[in-house]
Scaffold this active site. Structure first.
Site, PDB file in Angstrom:
ATOM      1  N   PRO A 136       0.802  -1.225   0.000  1.00 53.38           N
ATOM      2  CG  PRO A 136      -0.975  -1.610   1.480  1.00 53.38           C
ATOM      3  CD  PRO A 136       0.329  -2.188   1.018  1.00 53.38           C
ATOM      4  CD  GLN A 343     -12.165  11.425 -32.380  1.00 51.64           C
ATOM      5  OE1 GLN A 343     -12.239  11.294 -31.171  1.00 51.64           O
ATOM      6  NE2 GLN A 343     -12.831  12.365 -33.046  1.00 51.64           N
ATOM      7  N   GLY A 346     -16.236   6.765 -33.951  1.00 53.58           N
ATOM      8  CA  GLY A 346     -17.196   7.806 -33.627  1.00 53.58           C
ATOM      9  C   GLY A 346     -18.053   7.425 -32.436  1.00 53.58           C
ATOM     10  CD  GLU A 370       5.172  -7.096 -14.943  1.00 54.45           C
ATOM     11  OE1 GLU A 370       6.301  -7.226 -15.463  1.00 54.45           O
ATOM     12  OE2 GLU A 370       4.275  -7.948 -15.036  1.00 54.45           O
ATOM     13  CB  THR A 372       4.929   4.237 -13.460  1.00 51.19           C
ATOM     14  OG1 THR A 372       6.130   4.905 -13.027  1.00 51.19           O
ATOM     15  CG2 THR A 372       4.106   3.819 -12.248  1.00 51.19           C
TER      16      THR A 372
END
Length: 393
Positions: A136, A343, A346, A370, A372
């Site tokens: 954490p 995109q 649409g 794994e 950033t």
């Protein structure tokens, strides 16, 4: 809505055995994985039966030694299998990569006795693994982990919490990094922990943007006892074990990203060929054709990059920088390609009637897991311009 299948990618594989292997994977994908992907991701169903099938088919141990039940395939071949699986369903491709990551420590740093005792089940015995490094409060700063293992006679007793664990709560074994000594990187050791160990429990799975079929959960270790025979490598060698696994694992993530991007391109092209506006197929419009061209170029560049790094690994040469580059480029490209796919479709791209919106949501996590992409840039820059590379006056 019509369904369009992805176009097979032409591959250059080193042996006939590898070509036969990929043909098997494509057949399995078409029969067992792709038809179920959309429905099971929407419902959050984990395809444990698919991983059992992959294990029986010899696909969960491909890059490891035949002596212990592996496929003895070069990473160049293994990664292309991962790409095919990810193109069909990222939960399966990424899950295969994570399982391979979880096996790495024992396969590379374990004793002959440990490998004999455990690897056959891990590589082809129907079991599924997970990798437990993050916590954490310890993600990118892996050396600051707090889960502790104290020695009690011939055993070790683990206490602490691991976070963001793919297959958390459903895995049969966990490769766990825990602190056995002083603060800092040299006080960490690695352990192979059975999934059913007393004192081991999983929190409810995280509620995520994508990959709903892949459980990601915290794991709680409350006096989990394992024998010293399940310690991987030397005491205090854990961070070396972990980082070695991650170097190879980053190539797995790169292959997953290329597979996901390829699926998005294939879906976009099929849709545009079948849709008309102003009396012409969408593929007749130059602006849209240019978008397809850019998408295809990014995919081919990413594929070339991860395969180049894999060939370095197969040749026994250093590949850490190249793995970081592949993970960085391929996952950034997947995010761009999947966004462009939405995109191009649409309004339909924004609906769940087509898979591209799922692809876009799934692509995001690949820039995070794994290591950033900011960490990848640090790795690359350190090897380019770190103190050891500075010219002396």
């Amino acid at each position: 809505m019509p369904e369009y299948g992805p176009q097979p990618v032409e591959r250059q594989l080193p042996t006939q055995e590898a070509r036969d292997l990929l043909a098997l994977v494509r057949e399995l994908v078409q029969r067992e994985i792709r038809p179920r992907a959309a429905e099971e991701e929407a419902s959050g169903h984990f395809p444990r039966d698919v991983f059992a099938l992959l294990s029986r088919s010899g696909l969960l141990g491909l890059p490891y030694s035949e002596e212990f039940g592996g496929g003895n395939q070069p990473y160049e071949v293994y990664l292309q299998v991962v790409e095919e699986l990810a193109a069909a369903r990222l939960t399966v491709g990424l899950g295969t990569s994570v399982h391979t990551l979880a096996c790495h420590g024992l396969a590379v740093f374990g004793s002959k006795q440990q490998r004999t005792d455990h690897l056959p089940a891990m590589l082809g015995g129907g079991t599924l693994g997970a990798y437990c490094l993050s916590e954490p409060a310890s993600g990118s700063d892996a050396a600051s982990l707090r889960t502790r293992a104290r020695q009690d006679g011939e055993d070790w007793v683990l206490d602490g919490t691991k976070a963001w664990i793919t297959h958390g709560g459903v895995a049969d074994f966990y490769t766990v990094l825990a602190r056995t000594g002083d603060e800092g990187p040299r006080g960490i050791s690695a352990f192979l922990v059975p999934g059913g160990a007393d004192g081991l429990s999983a929190a409810p799975p995280e509620r995520k943007m994508g990959m709903n079929g892949s459980p990601t959960a915290q794991l709680h270790f409350d006096g989990v006892r394992v024998s010293d025979a399940r310690r991987i490598g030397e005491e205090g060698q854990g961070l070396t074990v972990a980082l070695s696994a991650l170097e190879s694992g980053r190539l797995g993530i790169a292959a997953c990203a290329v597979g996901l991007a390829q699926a998005a391109l294939d879906e976009s092209l099929a849709y545009m060929q079948g849709r008309e506006q102003f009396g012409r197929p969408l593929t007749d419009f130059q602006g849209l054709r240019f978008m397809l061209a850019d998408m295809a170029t990014q995919i081919e560049a990413g594929r070339a990059l991860y395969l180049s790094a894999a060939r370095l690994r197969d040749a026994g040469r250093p590949f850490s920088r190249e793995a970081a580059m592949a993970k960085l480029f391929c996952t950034d490209a997947a995010m761009r390609v999947t966004t462009d796919a939405v995109q191009l479709l649409g309004g339909y791209g924004y609906t769940t009637d087509f898979p591209v919106e799922r692809y876009m949501r799934e692509a995001k996590v690949l820039q995070i897991v794994e290591g950033t992409n900011q960490i990848q840039r640090m790795v690359i820059a350190r090897q380019l311009a770190g103190p050891e590379n500075r010219r002396r006056p």
